[in-house]
Write an enzyme that holds these catalytic residues in place. Structure first.
Site, PDB file in Angstrom:
ATOM      1  NE  ARG A   1      32.938  44.408  47.322  1.00 11.69           N
ATOM      2  CZ  ARG A   1      32.545  43.422  45.739  1.00 11.69           C
ATOM      3  NH1 ARG A   1      31.680  42.747  44.926  1.00 11.69           N
ATOM      4  NH2 ARG A   1      33.531  43.799  44.510  1.00 11.69           N
TER       5      ARG A   1
ATOM      6  NE  ARG B   1      30.316  47.233  43.769  1.00 12.49           N
ATOM      7  CZ  ARG B   1      30.667  46.692  42.245  1.00 12.49           C
ATOM      8  NH1 ARG B   1      29.630  46.446  42.089  1.00 12.49           N
ATOM      9  NH2 ARG B   1      31.592  46.625  42.825  1.00 12.49           N
TER      10      ARG B   1
ATOM     11  NE  ARG C   1      36.759  46.460  41.944  1.00 18.52           N
ATOM     12  CZ  ARG C   1      36.150  47.064  43.073  1.00 18.52           C
ATOM     13  NH1 ARG C   1      36.767  47.715  44.344  1.00 18.52           N
ATOM     14  NH2 ARG C   1      35.230  46.710  42.706  1.00 18.52           N
TER      15      ARG C   1
ATOM     16  NE  ARG D   1      39.161  39.263  38.828  1.00 20.69           N
ATOM     17  CZ  ARG D   1      39.332  39.426  39.797  1.00 20.69           C
ATOM     18  NH1 ARG D   1      39.473  38.614  41.592  1.00 20.69           N
ATOM     19  NH2 ARG D   1      39.425  41.352  39.993  1.00 20.69           N
TER      20      ARG D   1
ATOM     21  CE  LYS E   1      31.550  40.553  36.481  1.00 21.78           C
ATOM     22  NZ  LYS E   1      32.401  41.017  36.562  1.00 21.78           N
TER      23      LYS E   1
END
Ligand code: ZN
Length: 222
Positions: free
Chosen positions: A168, A134, A179, A92, A17
């Protein structure tokens, strides 16, 4: 003029996203508004509010819907001269979406309402791999992925030549699982919500980043 200009991106964590939102915003010439970035910016100020946000994010909890909606409404209205926006990470939850819808139905938002909810569809098995691989250039913020989007020269940012990359802090296997659970419980109900409003379009989020971008381009027609 694109077919859609005020776009909400939906999809599980690790669906790409953020990456697709940045690409889409750049190509359309609109502002990408990331709820996570807005929150992290507040955390960086070190304010009491920032500390409260940090504590909640660390536990995988949601920040109060009133606060998020307030931040996003400000950001959306500030982007009015930029032909639209791409929203990453908001809404969200149904609660946020319904709260926002009430504000969006006021005259101030005439002609500025969300016109597309784009769901980036990715199977579960992709997600952990995507998230754990990532990283982001610490200098210019460009996104990379060890497997799906490596730098052209190893260890050197394609965009700015920077040599430092950061993951992160919350990109760990444990937090991914947490999550995903939050996504299923809190965010996934937005799919039927936008479907009922006739705003939902699904896009296959698997495969190389460029292929997904092309699929999105065909939908948004920018
Ligand atoms: Zn860079």
């Amino acid at each position: 003029m694109a077919a859609y200009n005020r776009i909400v991106l939906l999809g599980p964590p690790g669906s790409g996203k953020g990456t697709q939102g940045a690409i889409l915003a750049e190509r359309m010439g609109v502002k990408e508004i990331s709820a996570g970035e807005l929150l992290r910016a507040e955390v960086r100020t070190g304010s009491e509010l920032g500390k409260e946000i940090a504590a909640r994010i660390d536990k995988g909890n949601l920040v109060s819907p009133e606060l998020i909606v307030r931040l996003m409404v400000q950001a959306f209205l500030a982007s009015e001269n930029a032909n639209g926006f791409i929203s990453d990470g908001f809404p969200r939850s149904l609660e946020q979406a319904e709260m926002y819808e009430k504000i969006e139905n006021t005259p101030e938002f005439e002609g500025k309402r969300i016109d597309l909810a784009l769901l980036i569809d990715v199977p579960d098995e992709y997600i952990v791999e995507r998230i754990l691989g990532r990283s982001q250039c610490t200098k210019c913020g460009a996104y990379y992925h060890d497997k799906f989007k490596p730098t052209m020269v190893e260890g050197v940012c394609d965009v700015c030549g920077g040599k430092e990359f950061a993951k992160r802090a919350d990109d760990t296997e444990e937090t991914v699982v947490s999550r995903l659970r939050v996504y299923r419980e809190a965010t996934a109900p937005l799919i039927p919500y936008y479907e009922n409003k006739g705003l939902l379009v699904r896009v296959d989020g698997t495969g190389p980043i460029d292929a997904v971008s092309e699929r999105i381009k065909e939908i948004v027609k920018y």
